[in-house]
Design a protein around this motif. Structure first.
Motif, PDB file in Angstrom:
ATOM      1  N   ALA A 178       0.828  -1.211   0.000  1.00  0.00           N
ATOM      2  CA  ALA A 178       0.000   0.000   0.000  1.00  0.00           C
ATOM      3  C   ALA A 178       0.860   1.258   0.000  1.00  0.00           C
ATOM      4  CB  ALA A 178      -0.926  -0.010   1.221  1.00  0.00           C
ATOM      5  N   ARG A 179       1.876   1.280   0.835  1.00  0.00           N
ATOM      6  CA  ARG A 179       2.737   2.463   0.904  1.00  0.00           C
ATOM      7  C   ARG A 179       3.495   2.671  -0.408  1.00  0.00           C
ATOM      8  NH1 ARG A 179      -0.064   4.785   4.055  1.00  0.00           N
ATOM      9  NH2 ARG A 179       0.241   4.773   6.316  1.00  0.00           N
ATOM     10  N   HIS A 180       3.941   1.588  -1.004  1.00  0.00           N
ATOM     11  CA  HIS A 180       4.647   1.696  -2.281  1.00  0.00           C
ATOM     12  C   HIS A 180       3.752   2.292  -3.365  1.00  0.00           C
ATOM     13  CE1 HIS A 180       6.941   0.714  -5.839  1.00  0.00           C
ATOM     14  NE2 HIS A 180       5.924   0.024  -6.297  1.00  0.00           N
ATOM     15  N   SER A 181       2.473   1.924  -3.362  1.00  0.00           N
ATOM     16  CA  SER A 181       1.547   2.359  -4.414  1.00  0.00           C
ATOM     17  C   SER A 181       0.747   3.601  -4.052  1.00  0.00           C
ATOM     18  CB  SER A 181       0.585   1.210  -4.752  1.00  0.00           C
ATOM     19  OG  SER A 181       1.285   0.103  -5.272  1.00  0.00           O
ATOM     20  N   ASN A 182       0.973   4.136  -2.837  1.00  0.00           N
ATOM     21  CA  ASN A 182       0.246   5.330  -2.379  1.00  0.00           C
ATOM     22  C   ASN A 182      -1.266   5.124  -2.425  1.00  0.00           C
ATOM     23  OD1 ASN A 182       2.685   6.901  -2.001  1.00  0.00           O
ATOM     24  ND2 ASN A 182       2.777   7.105  -4.229  1.00  0.00           N
ATOM     25  N   VAL A 183      -1.695   4.012  -1.831  1.00  0.00           N
ATOM     26  CA  VAL A 183      -3.127   3.692  -1.770  1.00  0.00           C
ATOM     27  C   VAL A 183      -3.489   3.305  -0.343  1.00  0.00           C
ATOM     28  CG1 VAL A 183      -3.289   2.943  -4.180  1.00  0.00           C
ATOM     29  CG2 VAL A 183      -2.688   1.269  -2.399  1.00  0.00           C
ATOM     30  N   GLY A 184      -4.777   3.221  -0.090  1.00  0.00           N
ATOM     31  CA  GLY A 184      -5.268   2.674   1.156  1.00  0.00           C
ATOM     32  C   GLY A 184      -5.726   1.244   0.940  1.00  0.00           C
ATOM     33  N   MET A 185      -6.029   0.556   2.024  1.00  0.00           N
ATOM     34  CA  MET A 185      -6.540  -0.811   1.924  1.00  0.00           C
ATOM     35  C   MET A 185      -7.577  -1.061   3.010  1.00  0.00           C
ATOM     36  SD  MET A 185      -3.303  -3.316   1.066  1.00  0.00           S
ATOM     37  CE  MET A 185      -2.513  -3.274  -0.549  1.00  0.00           C
ATOM     38  N   ARG A 186      -8.560  -1.847   2.645  1.00  0.00           N
ATOM     39  CA  ARG A 186      -9.544  -2.359   3.600  1.00  0.00           C
ATOM     40  C   ARG A 186      -9.390  -3.877   3.593  1.00  0.00           C
ATOM     41  NH1 ARG A 186     -13.877  -0.257   1.408  1.00  0.00           N
ATOM     42  NH2 ARG A 186     -13.559   1.758   2.422  1.00  0.00           N
ATOM     43  N   ILE A 187      -8.898  -4.427   4.711  1.00  0.00           N
ATOM     44  CA  ILE A 187      -8.544  -5.848   4.781  1.00  0.00           C
ATOM     45  C   ILE A 187      -9.500  -6.557   5.730  1.00  0.00           C
ATOM     46  CG2 ILE A 187      -6.703  -7.475   5.393  1.00  0.00           C
ATOM     47  CD1 ILE A 187      -4.839  -4.854   5.053  1.00  0.00           C
ATOM     48  N   TYR A 188     -10.070  -7.664   5.265  1.00  0.00           N
ATOM     49  CA  TYR A 188     -11.017  -8.435   6.066  1.00  0.00           C
ATOM     50  C   TYR A 188     -10.303  -9.658   6.637  1.00  0.00           C
ATOM     51  CZ  TYR A 188     -14.216  -5.453   3.476  1.00  0.00           C
ATOM     52  OH  TYR A 188     -14.841  -4.359   2.919  1.00  0.00           O
ATOM     53  N   GLN A 189      -9.860  -9.536   7.894  1.00  0.00           N
ATOM     54  CA  GLN A 189      -9.089 -10.619   8.500  1.00  0.00           C
ATOM     55  C   GLN A 189      -9.855 -11.932   8.504  1.00  0.00           C
ATOM     56  OE1 GLN A 189      -6.648  -9.893  12.093  1.00  0.00           O
ATOM     57  NE2 GLN A 189      -7.755 -11.613  13.035  1.00  0.00           N
ATOM     58  N   ASP A 190     -11.150 -11.874   8.742  1.00  0.00           N
ATOM     59  CA  ASP A 190     -11.950 -13.100   8.822  1.00  0.00           C
ATOM     60  C   ASP A 190     -12.035 -13.834   7.492  1.00  0.00           C
ATOM     61  OD1 ASP A 190     -12.410 -12.392  11.464  1.00  0.00           O
ATOM     62  OD2 ASP A 190     -14.298 -11.382  11.021  1.00  0.00           O
ATOM     63  N   ASP A 191     -11.711 -13.144   6.390  1.00  0.00           N
ATOM     64  CA  ASP A 191     -11.756 -13.783   5.071  1.00  0.00           C
ATOM     65  C   ASP A 191     -10.411 -14.367   4.648  1.00  0.00           C
ATOM     66  OD1 ASP A 191     -14.427 -13.171   4.804  1.00  0.00           O
ATOM     67  OD2 ASP A 191     -14.081 -11.313   3.687  1.00  0.00           O
ATOM     68  N   ILE A 192      -9.383 -14.146   5.449  1.00  0.00           N
ATOM     69  CA  ILE A 192      -8.071 -14.728   5.165  1.00  0.00           C
ATOM     70  C   ILE A 192      -8.063 -16.168   5.667  1.00  0.00           C
ATOM     71  CG2 ILE A 192      -5.588 -14.598   5.612  1.00  0.00           C
ATOM     72  CD1 ILE A 192      -5.959 -11.579   6.077  1.00  0.00           C
ATOM     73  N   ILE A 193      -7.711 -17.089   4.794  1.00  0.00           N
ATOM     74  CA  ILE A 193      -7.642 -18.498   5.182  1.00  0.00           C
ATOM     75  C   ILE A 193      -6.657 -18.661   6.337  1.00  0.00           C
ATOM     76  CG2 ILE A 193      -6.892 -20.793   4.415  1.00  0.00           C
ATOM     77  CD1 ILE A 193      -7.757 -19.862   1.552  1.00  0.00           C
ATOM     78  N   LEU A 194      -7.058 -19.401   7.359  1.00  0.00           N
ATOM     79  CA  LEU A 194      -6.162 -19.698   8.478  1.00  0.00           C
ATOM     80  C   LEU A 194      -6.192 -21.207   8.710  1.00  0.00           C
ATOM     81  CD1 LEU A 194      -4.276 -18.750  10.717  1.00  0.00           C
ATOM     82  CD2 LEU A 194      -6.273 -18.387  12.191  1.00  0.00           C
ATOM     83  N   PRO A 195      -5.244 -21.948   8.127  1.00  0.00           N
ATOM     84  CA  PRO A 195      -5.229 -23.408   8.301  1.00  0.00           C
ATOM     85  C   PRO A 195      -5.138 -23.789   9.774  1.00  0.00           C
ATOM     86  CG  PRO A 195      -3.714 -22.729   6.563  1.00  0.00           C
ATOM     87  CD  PRO A 195      -4.157 -21.476   7.261  1.00  0.00           C
ATOM     88  N   GLY A 196      -5.832 -24.863  10.132  1.00  0.00           N
ATOM     89  CA  GLY A 196      -5.864 -25.291  11.532  1.00  0.00           C
ATOM     90  C   GLY A 196      -4.494 -25.559  12.112  1.00  0.00           C
ATOM     91  N   ALA A 197      -3.612 -26.179  11.319  1.00  0.00           N
ATOM     92  CA  ALA A 197      -2.271 -26.495  11.827  1.00  0.00           C
ATOM     93  C   ALA A 197      -1.478 -25.223  12.087  1.00  0.00           C
ATOM     94  CB  ALA A 197      -1.536 -27.387  10.821  1.00  0.00           C
ATOM     95  N   VAL A 198      -1.679 -24.213  11.256  1.00  0.00           N
ATOM     96  CA  VAL A 198      -1.000 -22.928  11.442  1.00  0.00           C
ATOM     97  C   VAL A 198      -1.533 -22.231  12.699  1.00  0.00           C
ATOM     98  CG1 VAL A 198      -0.682 -20.613  10.478  1.00  0.00           C
ATOM     99  CG2 VAL A 198      -0.477 -22.625   8.999  1.00  0.00           C
ATOM    100  N   GLU A 199      -2.844 -22.211  12.825  1.00  0.00           N
ATOM    101  CA  GLU A 199      -3.461 -21.566  13.989  1.00  0.00           C
ATOM    102  C   GLU A 199      -2.969 -22.188  15.289  1.00  0.00           C
ATOM    103  OE1 GLU A 199      -7.929 -20.170  15.414  1.00  0.00           O
ATOM    104  OE2 GLU A 199      -7.725 -21.875  14.048  1.00  0.00           O
ATOM    105  N   LYS A 200      -2.911 -23.519  15.342  1.00  0.00           N
ATOM    106  CA  LYS A 200      -2.480 -24.204  16.564  1.00  0.00           C
ATOM    107  C   LYS A 200      -0.990 -24.010  16.820  1.00  0.00           C
ATOM    108  CE  LYS A 200      -6.046 -27.755  17.146  1.00  0.00           C
ATOM    109  NZ  LYS A 200      -7.052 -27.202  16.250  1.00  0.00           N
ATOM    110  N   THR A 201      -0.191 -24.009  15.774  1.00  0.00           N
ATOM    111  CA  THR A 201       1.247 -23.785  15.955  1.00  0.00           C
ATOM    112  C   THR A 201       1.506 -22.400  16.540  1.00  0.00           C
ATOM    113  OG1 THR A 201       1.806 -25.261  14.120  1.00  0.00           O
ATOM    114  CG2 THR A 201       3.479 -23.659  14.779  1.00  0.00           C
ATOM    115  N   CYS A 202       0.843 -21.399  15.982  1.00  0.00           N
ATOM    116  CA  CYS A 202       1.038 -20.036  16.486  1.00  0.00           C
ATOM    117  C   CYS A 202       0.523 -19.884  17.918  1.00  0.00           C
ATOM    118  CB  CYS A 202       0.365 -19.036  15.544  1.00  0.00           C
ATOM    119  SG  CYS A 202       1.215 -18.877  13.960  1.00  0.00           S
ATOM    120  N   ALA A 203      -0.594 -20.548  18.233  1.00  0.00           N
ATOM    121  CA  ALA A 203      -1.113 -20.502  19.602  1.00  0.00           C
ATOM    122  C   ALA A 203      -0.140 -21.174  20.569  1.00  0.00           C
ATOM    123  CB  ALA A 203      -2.477 -21.188  19.654  1.00  0.00           C
TER     124      ALA A 203
END
Length: 342
Positions: free
Chosen positions: A236-261
């Motif tokens: 965004a900073r490189h392109s001089n734009v804003g962003m609206r990001i929907y965290q709930d729409d980002i895939i979060l694999p179960g194994a990744v979620e548990k590893t990070c937890a």
């Protein structure tokens, strides 16, 4: 400067960017925060290139480490839309590296380069005092192709944001390779096996080539240090734009979620080689996601590019949070912490 990890965009802009040697009209894309590669014009063709440490983490096993070293380099060129083609590598080997380890490492480098269509063209190999794992040298990857295929990153208002695989892919791959016992103790054998399988997802070469083939792509970025949110901030900073990001729409694999937890890591701001961040014209977005899924790569539309004046925001379950660049990638802190616990 951060205590650990990659320098932040502000430091880059202040110290590195104003001092880039002689100006040359053939340099089409020069060093920039949020851009993984540079580009030089060669007549009707272009050369995309990128450099990184040659990273051999001995604890992973030489074969797995050498696979990763090649794909780190190849991924940063692939996001240009130009296929990686040539490799130059400087090996400054530690005194403790045995000959059989070097032979095995190079066999894997050769094998992976053949699979990816990459030729090794030059290099340097020696053992020196003061060198140590995992940074056993440096390398530059090159791609040469038609200028029509080149994607010079410039996100545009109205673009869709696509994220492949989800966050913390590299974090998961490395933490469970180094510290499997902690995850197994907390979540059991089946979660450990699933998390260990994430390791060979730590490449965006395939993701980028598939995405570029669909068309309409305005920028691609490999979500390395700073993770998904750090990478999107850079774009965004490189392109001089804003962003609206929907965290709930980002895939979060179960194994990744548990590893990070398990290790107390925020997955969204943690190192994630293998996650491709894309901005693409809205009419092509569904096609990109479908093309990736058809090749077994999960992906989702996770936001849109908006005018810069609207700012950078993450929406989490309806709540709005300002997107800021991570001061330190939590992977490095936790990695050091758990090394001391082993």
């Amino acid at each position: 400067m951060p205590q650990l990890g990659k320098i932040n965009p502000a430091f880059f802009k202040k110290v590195i960017y104003p001092r880039l040697g002689v100006k040359d009209v053939s340099v089409l894309v020069k060093p920039q925060s949020g851009v993984d590669f540079g580009v030089v014009v060669l007549g009707r063709q272009v050369m995309a290139l990128s450099c990184d440490p040659f990273y051999i983490a001995r604890e992973l096993g030489i074969e797995k480490a050498a696979w990763f070293a090649v794909h780190i380099l190849a991924s940063d060129v692939a996001v240009s839309g130009i296929r990686p083609r040539y490799l130059a590598v400087d090996l400054n080997l530690p005194l403790g590296m045995a000959e059989e380890e070097l032979v095995l490492m190079w066999k894997v480098v050769h094998s992976e380069c053949k699979k990816l269509g990459i030729a090794v063209v030059t290099g340097h190999t020696a053992r020196y005092a003061g060198c140590n794992y995992p940074f056993v040298g440096g390398a530059t990857m090159f791609g040469v192709g038609s200028r029509k295929k080149l994607i010079i990153p410039r996100s545009r208002v109205g673009d869709a944001i696509i994220v492949s695989k989800g966050p913390a892919i590299e974090t998961t791959g490395l933490m469970v390779a180094y510290f499997p016992g902690f995850l197994k103790e907390k979540y059991g054998e089946s979660v450990l096996i699933a998390a260990q399988a994430v390791y060979y997802q730590m490449s965006t070469v395939k993701d980028a080539m598939i995405t570029a083939s669909v068309g309409g792509v305005t920028a691609m970025h490999d979500a390395t240090e700073g993770g998904v949110f750090g990478g999107l901030y850079e774009m965004a900073r490189h392109s001089n734009v804003g962003m609206r990001i929907y965290q709930d729409d980002i895939i979060l694999p179960g194994a990744v979620e548990k590893t990070c937890a398990c290790f107390g890591i925020d997955p969204y701001i943690s190192i994630s080689e293998g996650t491709l961040l894309v901005t693409v014209r809205q009419k092509k977005a569904e096609g990109v996601v479908a093309a990736l899924k058809n090749e077994g790569i999960p992906a989702s539309i996770a936001g849109e590019v908006v005018p810069e004046k609207e700012g950078l925001f993450i929406l989490i379950k309806g709540r709005r949070k300002r997107l800021e660049y991570p001061k330190v990638d939590p992977f490095w802190i936790k990695f050091e912490e758990y090394l001391n616990k082993k």
